[in-house]
Design a protein around this motif. Structure first.
Motif, PDB file in Angstrom:
ATOM      1  N   PRO A  32       0.245  -2.477   4.302  1.00  0.00           N
ATOM      2  CA  PRO A  32      -0.731  -3.487   4.730  1.00  0.00           C
ATOM      3  C   PRO A  32      -0.155  -4.901   4.689  1.00  0.00           C
ATOM      4  O   PRO A  32       0.659  -5.226   3.819  1.00  0.00           O
ATOM      5  CB  PRO A  32      -1.867  -3.329   3.714  1.00  0.00           C
ATOM      6  CG  PRO A  32      -1.741  -1.930   3.209  1.00  0.00           C
ATOM      7  CD  PRO A  32      -0.270  -1.625   3.217  1.00  0.00           C
TER       8      PRO A  32
ATOM      9  N   ASP B  16      -6.846 -13.421  16.830  1.00  0.00           N
ATOM     10  CA  ASP B  16      -7.163 -13.454  15.400  1.00  0.00           C
ATOM     11  C   ASP B  16      -8.374 -14.362  15.217  1.00  0.00           C
ATOM     12  O   ASP B  16      -8.315 -15.553  15.508  1.00  0.00           O
ATOM     13  CB  ASP B  16      -5.953 -13.986  14.619  1.00  0.00           C
ATOM     14  CG  ASP B  16      -6.164 -13.926  13.106  1.00  0.00           C
ATOM     15  OD1 ASP B  16      -7.295 -14.193  12.651  1.00  0.00           O
ATOM     16  OD2 ASP B  16      -5.191 -13.634  12.384  1.00  0.00           O
TER      17      ASP B  16
ATOM     18  N   GLY C 219      -7.213 -12.436   4.632  1.00  0.00           N
ATOM     19  CA  GLY C 219      -7.536 -11.050   4.956  1.00  0.00           C
ATOM     20  C   GLY C 219      -6.390 -10.084   4.735  1.00  0.00           C
ATOM     21  O   GLY C 219      -5.241 -10.480   4.540  1.00  0.00           O
ATOM     22  N   THR C 220      -6.727  -8.780   4.753  1.00  0.00           N
ATOM     23  CA  THR C 220      -5.749  -7.694   4.632  1.00  0.00           C
ATOM     24  C   THR C 220      -5.825  -6.836   5.876  1.00  0.00           C
ATOM     25  O   THR C 220      -6.904  -6.436   6.306  1.00  0.00           O
ATOM     26  CB  THR C 220      -6.060  -6.839   3.384  1.00  0.00           C
ATOM     27  OG1 THR C 220      -5.958  -7.677   2.227  1.00  0.00           O
ATOM     28  CG2 THR C 220      -5.085  -5.677   3.251  1.00  0.00           C
ATOM     29  N   TYR C 221      -4.660  -6.574   6.464  1.00  0.00           N
ATOM     30  CA  TYR C 221      -4.603  -5.794   7.702  1.00  0.00           C
ATOM     31  C   TYR C 221      -3.897  -4.463   7.442  1.00  0.00           C
ATOM     32  O   TYR C 221      -2.684  -4.447   7.234  1.00  0.00           O
ATOM     33  CB  TYR C 221      -3.854  -6.570   8.788  1.00  0.00           C
ATOM     34  CG  TYR C 221      -4.548  -7.854   9.191  1.00  0.00           C
ATOM     35  CD1 TYR C 221      -5.427  -7.869  10.261  1.00  0.00           C
ATOM     36  CD2 TYR C 221      -4.342  -9.039   8.485  1.00  0.00           C
ATOM     37  CE1 TYR C 221      -6.091  -9.039  10.625  1.00  0.00           C
ATOM     38  CE2 TYR C 221      -4.999 -10.207   8.838  1.00  0.00           C
ATOM     39  CZ  TYR C 221      -5.870 -10.199   9.912  1.00  0.00           C
ATOM     40  OH  TYR C 221      -6.521 -11.357  10.267  1.00  0.00           O
TER      41      TYR C 221
ATOM     42  N   GLU D  62      -3.709   0.088  18.619  1.00  0.00           N
ATOM     43  CA  GLU D  62      -3.581  -0.247  17.211  1.00  0.00           C
ATOM     44  C   GLU D  62      -2.194   0.164  16.753  1.00  0.00           C
ATOM     45  O   GLU D  62      -1.809   1.326  16.841  1.00  0.00           O
ATOM     46  CB  GLU D  62      -4.653   0.483  16.386  1.00  0.00           C
ATOM     47  CG  GLU D  62      -4.790  -0.103  14.997  1.00  0.00           C
ATOM     48  CD  GLU D  62      -6.118   0.286  14.339  1.00  0.00           C
ATOM     49  OE1 GLU D  62      -6.162   1.378  13.761  1.00  0.00           O
ATOM     50  OE2 GLU D  62      -7.079  -0.499  14.395  1.00  0.00           O
TER      51      GLU D  62
ATOM     52  N   SER E 211       4.261 -10.561   1.685  1.00  0.00           N
ATOM     53  CA  SER E 211       2.804 -10.566   1.588  1.00  0.00           C
ATOM     54  C   SER E 211       2.385 -10.945   0.172  1.00  0.00           C
ATOM     55  O   SER E 211       3.149 -10.762  -0.787  1.00  0.00           O
ATOM     56  CB  SER E 211       2.230  -9.184   1.910  1.00  0.00           C
ATOM     57  OG  SER E 211       2.290  -8.919   3.290  1.00  0.00           O
TER      58      SER E 211
ATOM     59  N   ASN F 278      -3.667  -2.034   9.727  1.00  0.00           N
ATOM     60  CA  ASN F 278      -2.944  -1.845  10.981  1.00  0.00           C
ATOM     61  C   ASN F 278      -3.167  -3.079  11.838  1.00  0.00           C
ATOM     62  O   ASN F 278      -4.082  -3.856  11.591  1.00  0.00           O
ATOM     63  CB  ASN F 278      -3.437  -0.608  11.732  1.00  0.00           C
ATOM     64  CG  ASN F 278      -3.083   0.679  10.998  1.00  0.00           C
ATOM     65  OD1 ASN F 278      -1.927   0.916  10.680  1.00  0.00           O
ATOM     66  ND2 ASN F 278      -4.088   1.486  10.704  1.00  0.00           N
ATOM     67  N   MET F 279      -2.332  -3.273  12.883  1.00  0.00           N
ATOM     68  CA  MET F 279      -2.474  -4.458  13.733  1.00  0.00           C
ATOM     69  C   MET F 279      -3.049  -4.085  15.092  1.00  0.00           C
ATOM     70  O   MET F 279      -2.410  -3.367  15.866  1.00  0.00           O
ATOM     71  CB  MET F 279      -1.121  -5.138  13.948  1.00  0.00           C
ATOM     72  CG  MET F 279      -0.629  -5.941  12.769  1.00  0.00           C
ATOM     73  SD  MET F 279      -1.797  -7.153  12.093  1.00  0.00           S
ATOM     74  CE  MET F 279      -1.991  -8.252  13.477  1.00  0.00           C
TER      75      MET F 279
END
Length: 370
Positions: free
Chosen positions: A19, A52, A25-27, A13, A139, A29-30
């Motif tokens: 973010p 994804d 959607g909201t991430y 991760e 974003s 962490n990747m």
């Protein structure tokens, strides 16, 4: 002949500075899967999968399992330089699963480049571009927040923005107008809806407001599978349109070309299965007179470098949006950006060193296939 000896998988991760927010959607962490491929002669190639659910149709857990149980075991003993054969073997084992295949593909290119002592772009057409401008991705936020961030980035030297929108037409148009007013006419603005406007009628409401704002292009306003919706929008607006989620592989590219559904296409290694399939899509697009972009799934230095090598070696790529490493507070690799440009180095393979201490720190699950 080089042979693949072992493949290690790291479920990691990557921590984001802030973010990442898109229409679906909201991430915070990747999540990513890193592949470490070692040859019999002791060379190491690195690959990456960033699946994804909304785009490639793959989950992180599923991709890890596909690599561990299906793809990685089948690669042991194969020559990583036989790209066509490796893809044929992977395709025979499992339908689709593009991000999983991309991880294997990228590691093979890294290994092949290191074996031959050449940068990966020498294996995909040789160097064509010297440098690419980097686009800053905004974003989704309030119009004021997005305009403020854009102004800050212009001060840093950026001259192009990709705006994430896709909530509703009225608020999205307000966001785009706010950024355009703040940065002035000279700065390039691309609008990415990530399917958020759903259909062509909603999109046309927005387009009427955007025609006067000098937008570089409008990306994926409608649902991914609505190619006909893209055809309609393209026929009714002077704003160039780009397909992203609607293009995964050869089947979609054929339909896009046949229906003249886009001015530009966004090719992503994670959607099509890696560097080798990306080249095939680029050649199809070039024959049809469609410009290409290499897009980002917010990969680390490994996956981002792979995309750059493809883009730098083919003139049909006129833009690149691989900004993942700039978004992380900690990365496993050392891909160098000279904002607002990127120039690749001349080192063999991907030209990226992986810090295995950082990799270990970010790893949540690990396995070895041999």
């Amino acid at each position: 002949m080089m042979q693949i000896k072992t493949i290690e998988l790291f479920n990691i991760e990557l921590p984001l500075i802030e973010p990442f927010i898109v229409s679906y959607g909201t991430y915070p962490n990747m999540p990513s899967i890193i592949v470490k491929m070692t040859s019999q002669c002791g060379l190491v190639g690195w690959g990456e999968a960033v699946p994804d659910e909304h785009v490639t149709g793959e989950t992180l857990e599923g991709t890890y399992a596909v690599l561990k149980h299906t793809l990685a075991p089948a690669m042991i003993g194969e020559n990583p330089m036989n790209f066509e054969k490796i893809h044929a073997k992977m395709d025979a084992l499992i339908y689709s699963a593009p991000a999983a295949k991309a991880a294997i593909d990228i590691a093979c290119f890294d290994l092949a480049g290191k074996k031959l002592g050449v940068p990966a772009y020498q294996l995909t057409g040789g160097r064509y571009y010297e440098k690419f401008p980097i686009t800053h991705v905004l974003s989704i936020g309030t119009p004021e927040k997005m305009a403020n961030e854009a102004a800050e980035r212009v001060e840093m030297g950026y001259n192009s923005f990709k705006m994430k929108v896709g909530r509703d037409v009225a608020s999205d148009v307000a966001r785009i107008k706010a950024v355009r007013e703040r940065v002035g006419k000279e700065i390039a603005i691309r609008v990415d809806v990530n399917q958020g406007w759903v259909n062509s009628s909603t999109t046309m409401q927005a387009v009427r407001e955007l025609e006067q704002l000098n937008i570089d292009w409008l990306e994926q306003p409608v649902r991914a599978d609505d190619i006909d919706g893209m055809v309609e929008i393209k026929s009714k607006t002077s704003i160039p349109v780009m397909i992203d989620e609607g293009l995964r592989g050869v089947r979609e590219m054929r339909e896009i070309i046949a229906k003249r559904a886009a001015d530009k296409v966004n090719i992503k290694l994670m959607k099509c299965g890696g560097m080798y399939p990306a080249m095939k899509l680029a050649h199809m697009a070039e024959m049809a007179g469609i410009e290409c972009q290499i897009g980002s799934m917010v990969e680390s230095s490994v996956g981002s470098a792979a995309g750059f090598h493809v883009a730098f070696s083919n003139k049909v790529f006129t833009s690149v949006e691989l900004t993942g490493p700039l978004k992380f507070s900690k990365d496993i690799g050392n891909l160098q950006y000279n904002v607002p440009y990127i120039q690749l180095n001349e080192r063999a393979g991907l030209g990226v060193d992986v810090d295995e201490a950082v990799l270990a720190e970010l790893t949540r699950d690990h396995c070895v296939v041999q």
